[in-house]
Design a protein around this motif. Structure first.
Motif, mmCIF file in Angstrom:
data_model
loop_
_atom_site.group_PDB
_atom_site.id
_atom_site.type_symbol
_atom_site.label_atom_id
_atom_site.label_comp_id
_atom_site.label_asym_id
_atom_site.label_seq_id
_atom_site.Cartn_x
_atom_site.Cartn_y
_atom_site.Cartn_z
ATOM 1 N N TRP A 188 -3.190 7.241 5.264
ATOM 2 C CA TRP A 188 -3.985 6.116 5.447
ATOM 3 C C TRP A 188 -5.231 6.395 4.627
ATOM 4 C CZ3 TRP A 188 -2.709 1.636 7.257
ATOM 5 C CH2 TRP A 188 -1.218 1.727 7.923
ATOM 6 N N ALA A 189 -5.479 7.670 3.919
ATOM 7 C CA ALA A 189 -6.819 7.971 3.134
ATOM 8 C C ALA A 189 -6.482 7.799 1.913
ATOM 9 C CB ALA A 189 -7.101 9.427 3.416
ATOM 10 N N THR A 190 -5.311 7.419 1.311
ATOM 11 C CA THR A 190 -5.209 6.936 -0.204
ATOM 12 C C THR A 190 -4.891 5.621 -0.348
ATOM 13 O OG1 THR A 190 -2.725 7.108 0.270
ATOM 14 C CG2 THR A 190 -3.918 8.990 -0.582
ATOM 15 N N GLU A 191 -5.249 5.018 -1.371
ATOM 16 C CA GLU A 191 -5.212 3.600 -1.787
ATOM 17 C C GLU A 191 -3.607 3.048 -2.043
ATOM 18 O OE1 GLU A 191 -8.326 1.267 -2.266
ATOM 19 O OE2 GLU A 191 -9.133 3.001 -1.189
ATOM 20 N N HIS A 192 -3.395 1.878 -1.588
ATOM 21 C CA HIS A 192 -1.839 1.337 -1.934
ATOM 22 C C HIS A 192 -2.206 0.062 -2.582
ATOM 23 C CE1 HIS A 192 -0.022 4.231 1.066
ATOM 24 N NE2 HIS A 192 -1.306 4.403 1.768
ATOM 25 N N GLU A 193 -1.183 -0.251 -3.374
ATOM 26 C CA GLU A 193 -1.042 -1.168 -4.012
ATOM 27 C C GLU A 193 -1.361 -2.744 -3.053
ATOM 28 O OE1 GLU A 193 2.241 -2.000 -6.686
ATOM 29 O OE2 GLU A 193 1.590 -3.672 -7.313
ATOM 30 N N GLY A 194 -2.362 -3.241 -3.618
ATOM 31 C CA GLY A 194 -2.605 -4.687 -2.896
ATOM 32 C C GLY A 194 -3.485 -4.469 -1.564
ATOM 33 N N VAL A 195 -3.711 -3.334 -1.176
ATOM 34 C CA VAL A 195 -4.486 -2.924 0.126
ATOM 35 C C VAL A 195 -5.716 -2.367 -0.061
ATOM 36 C CG1 VAL A 195 -4.007 -2.347 2.256
ATOM 37 C CG2 VAL A 195 -1.902 -3.270 1.282
ATOM 38 N N PRO A 196 -6.684 -2.686 -0.568
ATOM 39 C CA PRO A 196 -7.847 -2.141 -0.880
ATOM 40 C C PRO A 196 -8.480 -0.772 -0.075
ATOM 41 C CG PRO A 196 -8.345 -4.192 -1.408
ATOM 42 C CD PRO A 196 -7.112 -4.201 -0.536
ATOM 43 N N HIS A 197 -8.528 -1.164 1.143
ATOM 44 C CA HIS A 197 -9.216 -0.177 2.049
ATOM 45 C C HIS A 197 -8.443 -0.160 3.448
ATOM 46 C CE1 HIS A 197 -12.330 -0.197 -0.577
ATOM 47 N NE2 HIS A 197 -12.850 -1.582 0.002
ATOM 48 N N PRO A 198 -7.121 0.505 3.197
ATOM 49 C CA PRO A 198 -6.249 0.579 4.289
ATOM 50 C C PRO A 198 -6.740 1.676 5.734
ATOM 51 C CG PRO A 198 -5.595 2.097 2.885
ATOM 52 C CD PRO A 198 -6.608 1.381 2.275
ATOM 53 N N PHE A 199 -6.465 1.234 6.619
ATOM 54 C CA PHE A 199 -6.964 2.118 7.868
ATOM 55 C C PHE A 199 -5.821 1.955 9.032
ATOM 56 C CE2 PHE A 199 -9.219 -1.867 8.425
ATOM 57 C CZ PHE A 199 -8.925 -2.183 9.928
ATOM 58 N N PRO A 200 -5.736 3.186 9.896
ATOM 59 C CA PRO A 200 -4.727 2.785 11.056
ATOM 60 C C PRO A 200 -5.017 2.037 11.747
ATOM 61 C CG PRO A 200 -5.571 5.103 10.812
ATOM 62 C CD PRO A 200 -6.395 4.382 9.795
ATOM 63 N N GLY A 201 -4.232 0.956 12.111
ATOM 64 C CA GLY A 201 -4.359 -0.235 13.086
ATOM 65 C C GLY A 201 -5.041 -1.500 12.433
ATOM 66 N N MET A 202 -4.922 -1.564 11.191
ATOM 67 C CA MET A 202 -5.481 -2.458 10.326
ATOM 68 C C MET A 202 -4.515 -3.791 10.379
ATOM 69 S SD MET A 202 -4.190 -1.644 6.376
ATOM 70 C CE MET A 202 -5.104 -3.143 5.824
ATOM 71 N N GLU A 203 -4.887 -4.981 10.024
ATOM 72 C CA GLU A 203 -3.996 -5.966 10.164
ATOM 73 C C GLU A 203 -2.590 -5.966 9.862
ATOM 74 O OE1 GLU A 203 -6.521 -5.622 7.995
ATOM 75 O OE2 GLU A 203 -8.115 -6.952 8.154
ATOM 76 N N PHE A 204 -1.799 -6.473 10.673
ATOM 77 C CA PHE A 204 -0.280 -5.968 10.736
ATOM 78 C C PHE A 204 0.216 -6.487 9.371
ATOM 79 C CE2 PHE A 204 4.006 -7.696 11.592
ATOM 80 C CZ PHE A 204 4.676 -6.317 11.624
ATOM 81 N N LEU A 205 0.083 -7.963 9.085
ATOM 82 C CA LEU A 205 0.569 -8.427 7.995
ATOM 83 C C LEU A 205 0.494 -7.769 6.532
ATOM 84 C CD1 LEU A 205 0.754 -12.012 8.877
ATOM 85 C CD2 LEU A 205 2.405 -10.543 9.326
ATOM 86 N N THR A 206 -0.902 -7.164 6.247
ATOM 87 C CA THR A 206 -1.286 -6.620 5.331
ATOM 88 C C THR A 206 -0.718 -4.989 5.128
ATOM 89 O OG1 THR A 206 -3.266 -8.205 5.458
ATOM 90 C CG2 THR A 206 -3.088 -6.383 3.828
ATOM 91 N N GLY A 207 -0.786 -4.556 6.342
ATOM 92 C CA GLY A 207 -0.670 -3.252 6.397
ATOM 93 C C GLY A 207 0.832 -2.455 6.714
ATOM 94 N N ARG A 208 1.610 -3.625 6.937
ATOM 95 C CA ARG A 208 2.965 -3.193 7.454
ATOM 96 C C ARG A 208 3.781 -2.137 6.554
ATOM 97 N NH1 ARG A 208 5.976 -8.948 8.122
ATOM 98 N NH2 ARG A 208 6.246 -9.449 6.071
ATOM 99 N N ASN A 209 3.575 -2.649 5.174
ATOM 100 C CA ASN A 209 4.398 -1.867 3.940
ATOM 101 C C ASN A 209 3.723 -0.242 4.121
ATOM 102 O OD1 ASN A 209 6.244 -3.496 3.438
ATOM 103 N ND2 ASN A 209 4.761 -4.321 1.917
ATOM 104 N N ILE A 210 2.461 -0.124 4.571
ATOM 105 C CA ILE A 210 1.957 1.426 4.636
ATOM 106 C C ILE A 210 2.425 1.957 6.064
ATOM 107 C CG2 ILE A 210 -0.250 2.881 4.738
ATOM 108 C CD1 ILE A 210 -1.468 0.546 3.234
ATOM 109 N N ILE A 211 2.418 1.216 6.989
ATOM 110 C CA ILE A 211 3.089 1.534 8.152
ATOM 111 C C ILE A 211 4.544 2.180 8.221
ATOM 112 C CG2 ILE A 211 3.961 0.767 10.690
ATOM 113 C CD1 ILE A 211 1.457 -1.211 10.429
ATOM 114 N N LEU A 212 5.053 1.663 7.313
ATOM 115 C CA LEU A 212 6.654 2.046 6.866
ATOM 116 C C LEU A 212 6.778 3.248 6.391
ATOM 117 C CD1 LEU A 212 8.392 -1.367 5.692
ATOM 118 C CD2 LEU A 212 9.260 -0.007 7.613
#
Lengths: 550, 550
Positions: B58-82
């Motif tokens: 969660w501390a690194t940047e992911h493509e298309g998701v500028p500031h990820p954080f645990p518990g973030m919006e599901f639709l945006t964050g789900r590829n990180i969750i995976l």
């Protein structure tokens, strides 16, 4: 088979009404509250107006605001708010005390810049020459210089040959600001932008989905860095404090307890030397307060302002040793200015700085020392300004309460703690709630998602506070407007009361009355002063109610 | 002078620990909860993993998701969750019962479209010819036709000469979809887009600042309109129900109580006539359930699924007279299928439809009728799915509880009501919480702003539910993946448990255990069945815990 037992539907409706009343019985404006006939009438008018404006002003599209709704994001919605009759009415409401505001962030940024331009000693520098490319990323650094260091008039910040770090007089920097970058207006825009979280950033920085609490804090912290370079200079500080009092009174506030950050040991004196100690800060504060009160008295408005006190604050990153000496400094000031020092706090972003438990032992010693000396500097601590549950910032709430805090600054996560909610209600610990602050710092997305109704429905005493109004956009009025003695020009608390009113159908005029009264009740004023303050406020409240009814 | 009294700092820390425990004592996983040594070990592993992934994934940047954080919006964050190990671990967790889901929105939209393409009787039409201009605004309307109305093969939806309203076979419409609009793939994209709130809309529609609860409900409602045209056709309905059971079991669910909307009197039969009555719906449901259970048994997995029951639902806009006859229909079905009808509900967007008080008298009569007949169809009512405080949707909570609701659907605004919170805890009324649903419907902006920790810290029984997973994006897997028997392909509840875990430091593995167990405890299963279901779940839970530890 479980089944409800009602004799008939009338019985059901009777039980229902009783349950609703019971559920609301803890509220400060509970169904048993004393309400005068005029108040009842005024409350009905306000509720009717809220309903009709929901269906008129808020139901139409407004330029640049696709789907407005009452209680929407403040920075985006404020031009619509200004169009409502509710706003106009609440402008006249006496708001009581302002219990939570950080002095360095209380005065309109345009006004601060204007003060800076009047001072030949004030200089500005940047880490690079300013160009169209670097402009938005560069922060101005301000400071007063001694006369012998005033710089030659040929230097300009926007010249490619500008040597990074060279001080330029503020006025000069403004006059010579490259016309391709907007000239003097461009300079103003740049400086004010660095001192505020403004509406256009509202779209891009504040309200963007991915912006987290910590990201917006970075911007927020930088606004402080920029403005303190101007404010912490004696000739400006006096005028700044006066303006803070003046705009508070215009906002309907009759008493303030303001947090001042005493972490820097000195501010800059008129001679440009950084050598003015804390006790002189308080002498200036005291003298300015007296001057302001005398001016009000001369205008026949003495009853509009009772006074001001200071919550001594330091920052949550200092060492325990530094805290010990800070507490001694606070005691020394309290002994010299017992009427000014109201309490003690540690401030800064709780999610990233040290938790209260880190300082708890030192803070307990501080209270012991006070007991020995026969003085009382109550804790009025920030705690729970976080989205976390069980995180250090959230757990600060336990420490604040165990340490005997008189009020809680923010307490945003308090609603997650059933036992602490009960303790705050029983011990009469008021929560200093800063609605728009949380929205801009991304703790809530709108007033509708705010936990305030939970606090109110659970009967906790609450005061609405402005926190850092200068950073959060002071209605963006121009210098010209700013000179006009118009109650709408600094409507910080006004807007808060309005937002709280539109975010709940339970909340009406009587709830606003209790919020205002609680702010005075939970101040650190001595009993006699407090009674006088409340009596003066009640008189104004009656006038306000009559003005709605008539 | 009020002051804390502590003998020394050790005493302070002792009081602090006691206060924290006291504050958490109402929780279902309170400090007194029974925890096996393996569970304690597994809990520590999970907490350590959460911490380390907060600082890595969660501390690194992911493509298309500028500031990820645990518990973030599901639709945006789900590829990180995976990408998280936590996700992989929770995939194996036995989730207990699924208590809140609307059948029409439970099966992946791609799968539904695939079913539609297999049926020659299914047709589609639009209100205009489809072009690049009209495509995004036009909704497909589906229905089964009797053979004699099957249309000539020359018509295509994307032909400018298409006569609005003309039915075209779904397969034909797909095959002839203009290649400039993407051909068959373009058709799929258009249909699936109309049946879901998908991730790309996540940016533009769902998560845009100005989108209000009511705006997103408009989109949400339209997805139902589109998909029911396909689903409510007997040959598809059977397969749809089977897939719902199958994907629930894959998600770790061992029992379901699903809401079915019985407002339409008939669905379409194999002959393309809209004449299949409610009792045949239940016969099909029953037969499909038995077939699914037999298939599971054959695979030696009988213990993974106890069964399924139906919460009879109608819509909150019907008249009181219609409700009366609806209740009679529900009673008739309960008499014929006592093992299938679990409860009764009224559904639809509470902020805009009729409040429960409008129906209360009729609902009380309904319970009286049941008593006379010796049957029991408990209310399991939606209430408080709103941001309001004191609004009709919020006030529904009082009625739901007074009417004796067994559980509360959503209860999002319940946390504002101290007395109702107490009643729910004392009467053991479980709250069916659908975390991601509220986020997509704009009641919260992220899991961190969700009131769930308030419910949990106040000791209310809670079950995590999927609500309308098909509309909320079923991980967007392709047909190919979908065939694979992979536990990750429909991880709806899985994701919910994960989001709940990362949104609170208090919540650990034992809290998840209580959430899962409570879902079974608060089902409508008869005592013996319930004991069996819980025993089977406990066995699986132990295996799950062991798998973490080893």
């Amino acid at each position: 088979m479980s089944s409800p037992k009602f004799a008939d539907f009338a019985h059901y409706k009777q039980e229902r009404a009783a349950l609703i009343n019971h559920d609301r019985s803890l509220r400060r404006d509970n169904p048993e509250s004393k309400v005068s006939p005029s108040e009842a009438k005024a409350d009905a008018i306000i509720r009717q107006l809220r309903l009709s404006e929901n269906n008129s002003v808020w139901a139409t599209e407004h330029e640049g605001v696709p789907h407005p709704f009452p209680g929407m994001e403040f920075l985006t919605g404020r031009n619509i708010i200004l169009k409502t009759k509710l706003f106009e009415i609440l402008a006249k409401m006496p708001k009581g005390a302002l219990l939570h505001a950080h002095l360095d962030a209380t005065v309109n940024a345009e006004f601060v810049l204007k003060l800076a331009l009047e001072q030949p000693a004030l200089h500005v520098r940047t880490a690079e020459p300013i160009s169209a490319v670097t402009l938005s990323g560069l922060l101005p650094e301000f400071r007063a210089l001694p006369k012998e260091l005033f710089t030659n008039s040929e230097i300009t910040l926007t010249d490619p040959s500008y040597i990074p770090g060279t001080w330029v007089s503020v006025k000069k920097a403004r006059d010579t600001f490259d016309s391709a970058l907007g000239g003097p207006d461009g300079f103003d825009k740049w400086v004010i932008g660095a001192m505020t979280i403004n509406p256009s950033e509202g779209q891009s920085i504040t309200y963007q989905t991915h912006n987290t609490v910590n990201k917006i804090w970075e911007k927020f912290t930088s606004t402080f860095t920029v403005s303190t370079g101007i404010i912490r200079f004696v000739p400006i500080w006096e005028k700044y404090i006066y303006e803070f009092f003046r705009s508070s009174v215009e906002d309907g506030v009759s008493y303030v307890e303001v947090r001042i950050n005493f972490h820097p040991k000195y501010m800059f004196g008129e001679d440009g030397q950084e050598n003015v100690p804390h006790r002189v800060w308080l002498q200036i504060f005291d003298a300015t307060l007296n001057r302001f009160k005398a001016d009000l008295k001369q205008q026949g408005r003495a009853d509009e302002f009772i006074g001001a006190r200071i919550i001594y604050s330091t920052l949550r990153y200092i060492s325990v040793e530094d805290l010990d000496s800070t507490c001694e400094d606070c005691i020394t000031l309290k002994q010299e200015f017992p009427h000014l020092i109201a309490g003690f706090d540690l401030v800064g972003p709780e999610n990233v700085l040290k938790p209260l438990i880190y300082y708890a032992e030192s803070l307990l010693r501080f209270r012991e020392r006070q007991k020995e000396l026969g003085i009382d500097i109550p804790f009025i601590l920030h705690a729970g300004e976080t989205l976390g549950d069980g995180t250090e910032a959230d757990v600060n709430l336990y420490d604040a309460i165990l340490l005997g805090t008189l009020r809680i600054g923010h307490g945003f996560s308090l609603v997650k703690h059933p036992k602490l909610m009960e303790m705050c209600r029983e011990r009469n610990i008021l929560i200093e709630v800063c609605p728009i602050s949380y929205e801009i710092l991304r703790l809530t997305s709108s007033m509708l998602m705010h936990p305030l109704p939970i606090l109110m429905n659970n009967g906790l005493p609450v005061a609405l506070c402005s926190d850092d109004p200068a950073m959060f956009g002071n209605m963006g009025l121009s210098f010209d407007f700013y000179q006009v003695n118009d109650p709408l020009h600094s409507p910080i608390l006004l807007t808060y009361f309005l937002q709280v009113l539109v975010a709940s159908e339970v909340t009406g005029l009587i709830a606003l009355r209790e919020l205002a009264r609680d702010s005075l009740l939970h101040s650190t004023l001595e009993d006699t002063e407090k009674q006088r303050a409340i009596a003066a406020w009640e008189k104004r409240w009656e006038d306000f109610v009559e003005s709605i009814v008539s």
